[in-house]
Design a protein around this motif. Structure first.
Motif, PDB file in Angstrom:
ATOM      1  N   UNK A  22      21.981  -1.367  -0.008  1.00  0.00           N
ATOM      2  CA  UNK A  22      20.559  -1.402  -0.342  1.00  0.00           C
ATOM      3  C   UNK A  22      20.117  -0.107  -1.015  1.00  0.00           C
ATOM      4  N   UNK A  23      19.154  -0.242  -1.903  1.00  0.00           N
ATOM      5  CA  UNK A  23      18.472   0.945  -2.416  1.00  0.00           C
ATOM      6  C   UNK A  23      17.614   1.496  -1.273  1.00  0.00           C
ATOM      7  N   UNK A  24      17.160   2.717  -1.406  1.00  0.00           N
ATOM      8  CA  UNK A  24      16.319   3.288  -0.342  1.00  0.00           C
ATOM      9  C   UNK A  24      15.021   2.491  -0.194  1.00  0.00           C
ATOM     10  N   UNK A  25      14.469   2.018  -1.299  1.00  0.00           N
ATOM     11  CA  UNK A  25      13.248   1.203  -1.252  1.00  0.00           C
ATOM     12  C   UNK A  25      13.506  -0.120  -0.523  1.00  0.00           C
ATOM     13  N   UNK A  26      14.609  -0.753  -0.846  1.00  0.00           N
ATOM     14  CA  UNK A  26      14.959  -2.025  -0.203  1.00  0.00           C
ATOM     15  C   UNK A  26      15.174  -1.823   1.300  1.00  0.00           C
ATOM     16  N   UNK A  27      15.882  -0.759   1.687  1.00  0.00           N
ATOM     17  CA  UNK A  27      16.136  -0.513   3.111  1.00  0.00           C
ATOM     18  C   UNK A  27      14.817  -0.268   3.841  1.00  0.00           C
ATOM     19  N   UNK A  59      35.290  -5.861  -1.111  1.00  0.00           N
ATOM     20  CA  UNK A  59      34.058  -6.549  -1.478  1.00  0.00           C
ATOM     21  C   UNK A  59      34.130  -6.837  -2.977  1.00  0.00           C
ATOM     22  N   UNK A  60      34.080  -8.103  -3.353  1.00  0.00           N
ATOM     23  CA  UNK A  60      34.220  -8.503  -4.759  1.00  0.00           C
ATOM     24  C   UNK A  60      33.141  -7.865  -5.631  1.00  0.00           C
ATOM     25  N   UNK A  61      31.949  -7.673  -5.098  1.00  0.00           N
ATOM     26  CA  UNK A  61      30.881  -7.040  -5.881  1.00  0.00           C
ATOM     27  C   UNK A  61      31.310  -5.654  -6.345  1.00  0.00           C
ATOM     28  N   UNK A  70      24.952   1.010  -8.089  1.00  0.00           N
ATOM     29  CA  UNK A  70      24.457  -0.342  -8.318  1.00  0.00           C
ATOM     30  C   UNK A  70      24.527  -1.078  -6.981  1.00  0.00           C
ATOM     31  N   UNK A  71      23.450  -1.736  -6.629  1.00  0.00           N
ATOM     32  CA  UNK A  71      23.411  -2.453  -5.344  1.00  0.00           C
ATOM     33  C   UNK A  71      23.418  -3.947  -5.594  1.00  0.00           C
ATOM     34  N   UNK A  72      24.087  -4.706  -4.714  1.00  0.00           N
ATOM     35  CA  UNK A  72      24.078  -6.160  -4.871  1.00  0.00           C
ATOM     36  C   UNK A  72      22.671  -6.723  -4.690  1.00  0.00           C
ATOM     37  N   UNK A  73      22.387  -7.767  -5.420  1.00  0.00           N
ATOM     38  CA  UNK A  73      21.082  -8.417  -5.312  1.00  0.00           C
ATOM     39  C   UNK A  73      21.014  -9.255  -4.038  1.00  0.00           C
TER      40      UNK A  73
END
Length: 129
Positions: A22-27, A59-61, A70-73
């Motif tokens: 996660x990005x810091x915003x997402x977390x 992890x395939x990503x 880059x963070x997975x969506x």
């Protein structure tokens, strides 16, 4: 490990996530969601994902996006998708690391915007040698 020494793919809705994806915003949004629901704080690591890594899975990503910038969506869509809980992990035979047989390389990782399910589909292209 009791897993066979052949290439394996593990994929599906694992219902687990970790802070490093996660990005810091997402977390911050995930922590807020937990607080809003009076849940205990979300775990920063996943026992499931750590176990897969410890067994030699990748992890395939991150095979495609080989840096953590880059963070997975998110893959589970609700009114505000926050986390990736659907995963694809791969392993290769490690009986002889110099043996180039049974090597799987992820050449593409995609997440669809389809809303045919409550999860966004993900898929990978593999090169197998």
């Amino acid at each position: 490990s009791k897993l066979p020494k052949i290439p394996l793919i593990i994929c599906g809705d694992l219902n687990t996530f970790q802070k490093s994806d996660c990005s810091s915003e997402c977390w911050t949004d995930i922590v807020s969601m937990y607080e809003d629901n009076n849940w205990s704080s979300p775990p920063e690591t996943s026992l499931v994902l750590t176990a897969l890594e410890n067994e030699g899975f990748r992890d395939a990503f991150y095979d495609v996006h080989n840096h953590k910038k880059v963070h997975p969506s998110p893959t589970c869509w609700t009114h505000k998708p926050l986390m990736r809980i659907d995963h694809m992990w791969i392993s290769s035979s490690d009986e002889d690391p110099s043996d180039e047989k049974n090597v799987m390389t992820v050449t593409q990782y995609e997440r669809s915007e389809s809303k045919a399910s409550d999860h966004f589909p993900i898929w990978i292209d593999l090169e197998i040698s």
